[in-house]
Write an enzyme that holds these catalytic residues in place. Structure first.
Site, mmCIF file in Angstrom:
data_model
loop_
_atom_site.group_PDB
_atom_site.id
_atom_site.type_symbol
_atom_site.label_atom_id
_atom_site.label_comp_id
_atom_site.label_asym_id
_atom_site.label_seq_id
_atom_site.Cartn_x
_atom_site.Cartn_y
_atom_site.Cartn_z
ATOM 1 N N GLU A 133 -6.440 75.599 -5.571
ATOM 2 C CA GLU A 133 -6.906 76.398 -4.429
ATOM 3 C C GLU A 133 -6.775 77.889 -4.722
ATOM 4 O O GLU A 133 -6.330 78.672 -3.881
ATOM 5 C CB GLU A 133 -6.093 76.055 -3.164
ATOM 6 C CG GLU A 133 -6.050 74.579 -2.821
ATOM 7 C CD GLU A 133 -5.379 74.278 -1.482
ATOM 8 O OE1 GLU A 133 -5.130 75.204 -0.692
ATOM 9 O OE2 GLU A 133 -5.097 73.087 -1.231
ATOM 10 N N GLU B 133 1.519 69.199 0.386
ATOM 11 C CA GLU B 133 2.539 70.062 1.010
ATOM 12 C C GLU B 133 3.695 69.318 1.693
ATOM 13 O O GLU B 133 4.101 69.661 2.800
ATOM 14 C CB GLU B 133 1.864 71.015 2.012
ATOM 15 C CG GLU B 133 0.735 71.825 1.391
ATOM 16 C CD GLU B 133 0.034 72.773 2.366
ATOM 17 O OE1 GLU B 133 0.281 72.685 3.572
ATOM 18 O OE2 GLU B 133 -0.768 73.605 1.893
HETATM 19 C C1 HXH Z 1 -3.781 75.281 2.065
HETATM 20 N N1 HXH Z 1 -2.505 75.548 2.687
HETATM 21 C C2 HXH Z 1 -4.295 73.872 2.372
HETATM 22 O O1 HXH Z 1 -3.965 72.983 1.336
HETATM 23 C C3 HXH Z 1 -5.808 73.829 2.546
HETATM 24 O O2 HXH Z 1 -6.184 72.526 2.940
HETATM 25 C C4 HXH Z 1 -6.269 74.815 3.570
HETATM 26 O O3 HXH Z 1 -7.692 74.756 3.733
HETATM 27 C C5 HXH Z 1 -5.845 76.167 3.164
HETATM 28 C C6 HXH Z 1 -4.719 76.340 2.434
HETATM 29 C C7 HXH Z 1 -1.864 76.805 2.319
HETATM 30 C C8 HXH Z 1 -0.874 77.291 3.345
HETATM 31 C C9 HXH Z 1 0.305 76.648 3.522
HETATM 32 C C10 HXH Z 1 1.220 77.092 4.460
HETATM 33 C C11 HXH Z 1 0.969 78.188 5.233
HETATM 34 C C12 HXH Z 1 -0.236 78.840 5.077
HETATM 35 C C13 HXH Z 1 -1.145 78.393 4.117
HETATM 36 O O4 HXH Z 1 1.953 78.581 6.094
HETATM 37 C C14 HXH Z 1 1.718 79.470 7.106
HETATM 38 C C15 HXH Z 1 1.147 79.053 8.288
HETATM 39 C C16 HXH Z 1 0.924 79.960 9.300
HETATM 40 C C17 HXH Z 1 1.281 81.286 9.109
HETATM 41 C C18 HXH Z 1 1.842 81.703 7.919
HETATM 42 C C19 HXH Z 1 2.081 80.775 6.913
#
Ligand code: HXH
Length: 344
Positions: A245, A138
């Protein structure tokens, strides 16, 4: 206690053996509660949390491998491959990493040395067992004009933190397949940026072997056309693609609906249709896609319960909370040319 497994349904990874690996993200709890399902349906495992920086090196030089080791030995004992997740990320990374003992932000050389030490230690430890790594997770910015997201890695090291991470991982284990992993990977703007980043790594001969498409999707988005275009764009780089994922949320990301205790019938049928189409696309691109991992095992547990909407339950997988097949499971298993003989 562990769930029982219905023997009258096929094994997902058997159904897909001529296409790609079928994986699941597991954690300390689900490795127990979902153990029979994990054994039956998946031939690749990812640690949901246990291989993240803050878990592996909570304090400087103090590595804690207990849970990661457990997962890796379970995988070994049961003939599953392991995808490593993740070495360099802006979240779930220990605070000590970016500061000195006085709490002051460290310099580039110090952070690079810490990065090299972490990556080297972890990648070497699991040299025999972890066949691929999400080296950087990311790093691309969501909506800003900038290519890379603001992070301690970027501000302290500079843009080359990404290629440094790949070089460190490659020298720790030259055999490992190294991936760049990101979300909203099918969004037209974001996929352009991810493509641009990975393209520049390939051009500079950075040891990168694949792109990880997280695939946190829902009943409405992204469109099949967006997914297809994103896959074709990444595939044109000549790298492997992993779906890393996958889940298909029953809600749009920010839907505030918190009253449901179980999924509505309409949700299950729409979800089945979505999963069917997604897997048709994956099969179509099987020369590029070599692994498809769900971000969980069954609806018994998902990170999407309470996230991003507190109090909202979710049902994003093809197996229900008891491990029984949902309508989506039946559709995903309808692979042309596969006989309907049930496996054990
Ligand atoms: C993934 N991110 C990660 O790679 C993984 O390690 C984790 O266990 C789960 C999901 C996905 C993700 C990225 C950004 C995101 C939310 C999920 O952004 C937000 C954060 C907070 C609130 C809303 C969006």
């Amino acid at each position: 206690m562990t769930n029982s497994v219905s023997h009258s349904i096929p094994s997902l990874c058997d159904v897909y053996k001529d296409y790609f690996l079928i994986g699941a993200a597991v954690n300390q709890q689900t490795l127990q509660t979902e153990q029979n399902l994990i054994k039956k349906h998946f031939n690749s495992l990812t640690a949901e949390n246990e291989m993240k920086f803050e878990h592996l090196q909570p304090a400087e030089g103090q590595f804690s491998f207990e849970y990661a080791d457990k997962l890796v030995s379970f995988a070994n004992d049961n003939g599953k491959k392991v995808r490593g997740h993740t070495l360099v990320w802006h979240n779930q990374t220990s605070d000590w990493l970016f500061t000195d003992s006085a709490g002051k932000t460290i310099d580039r050389e110090t952070l690079l040395a810490r990065m090299e030490n972490h990556i080297g230690t972890v990648v070497r430890r699991y040299k025999e067992e972890v066949y691929c790594w999400d080296v950087v997770n990311e790093a691309v910015a969501d909506h800003s004009q900038a290519l890379l997201r603001d992070s301690n890695w970027l501000s302290i090291i500079g843009e080359d933190f990404i290629e440094k991470a790949f070089h460190f991982a490659h020298s720790a284990n030259p055999e490992a397949l190294l991936f760049y992993n990101d979300y909203n990977e099918s969004d037209p703007d974001k996929s352009d940026k991810i493509f641009q980043l990975v393209c520049s790594l390939v051009e500079r001969e950075v040891p990168i072997h694949g792109v990880g498409l997280q695939a946190h999707w829902n009943l409405y988005k992204p469109s099949y056309d967006e997914i297809r275009k994103a896959i074709e764009k990444y595939a044109s780089l000549g790298l492997q693609l992993h779906i890393t994922e996958m889940d298909v949320s029953a809600f749009e990301w920010n839907d505030r609906r918190t009253d449901l205790k179980e999924p509505l019938k309409e949700m299950l049928y729409l979800q089945a249709e979505r999963y069917d189409q997604f897997f048709q696309i994956f099969r179509e691109y099987k020369d590029h896609i070599t692994s498809v991992t769900f971000w969980g095992v069954s609806d018994h547990y998902t990170w999407l319960n309470d996230f991003p909407v507190k109090g909202r339950r979710n049902w994003p997988f093809v197996l229900d909370h008891n491990g029984n097949p949902k309508p989506a499971f039946q559709r995903v298993c309808q692979v042309p040319g596969t006989s309907r003989i049930m496996s054990n």
